[in-house]
Design an enzyme around this catalytic site. Structure first.
Site, PDB file in Angstrom:
ATOM      1  CB  CYS A  44      -8.960   1.800  -0.192  1.00  0.00           C
ATOM      2  SG  CYS A  44     -10.224   3.071   0.081  1.00  0.00           S
ATOM      3  CB  THR A  45      -4.153   0.149  -2.064  1.00  0.00           C
ATOM      4  OG1 THR A  45      -5.136  -0.017  -3.098  1.00  0.00           O
ATOM      5  CG2 THR A  45      -3.028  -0.848  -2.251  1.00  0.00           C
TER       6      THR A  45
END
Length: 156
Positions: A44-45
């Site tokens: 997600c980062t």
């Protein structure tokens, strides 16, 4: 599950700064809704940072970008601040939007089954219709893929 040509389900959600966003108020613009499992996790980062890096090019074609997860406004704020994200991260804590978009599904990890958000994105055209659905998104190339599609679809 939604399909290309369907009207994007409308919603109103708060972002990391507690400002509310209503999807239908962005009619006239392209909108990328990218659903992701959890703030500050590796995939997600990576996805958020790649979108942030490409963000000026999204603005250049009048495309609004929204990340959506079931994390809280506070969690989104920490995530956005940590990685200098300048686009809205929408908090769907009651999971109504992830369910409306069909991305709240059963997942499996290490033999354990659980419900979670499938990494999926929806490109909404200025009329509010679904133009493209991205399933099984690869975080490291997703932003470039969407920008290429926007160009193909004539966004300017």
């Amino acid at each position: 599950m939604l399909k290309v040509g369907d009207t994007a389900p409308d919603f109103t959600l708060p972002d990391q700064d507690n400002r509310t966003h209503t999807l239908s108020s962005y009619r006239g613009h392209w909108v990328l809704l990218y659903f992701y499992p959890k703030d500050d996790t590796p995939g997600c980062t990576k996805e958020a940072c790649m979108i942030q890096e490409a963000f000026p090019r999204f603005e250049g074609v009048h495309a609004d970008v929204f990340g959506v997860s079931a994390d809280s406004v506070v969690s989104h704020k920490k995530f956005a601040d940590k990685f200098s994200l300048t686009f809205p991260l929408l908090a769907d804590t009651d999971k109504r939007v992830v369910e409306a978009y069909g991305v709240w599904q059963e997942k499996s990890m290490y033999g354990r089954k659980f419900m979670g958000i499938m990494r999926t994105s929806f490109l909404v055209e200025p009329t509010g219709l679904m133009k493209k659905i991205y399933e099984k998104v690869k975080p490291e190339i997703h932003a470039e893929q969407v920008l290429e599609d926007l160009k193909t679809f004539g966004a300017n």
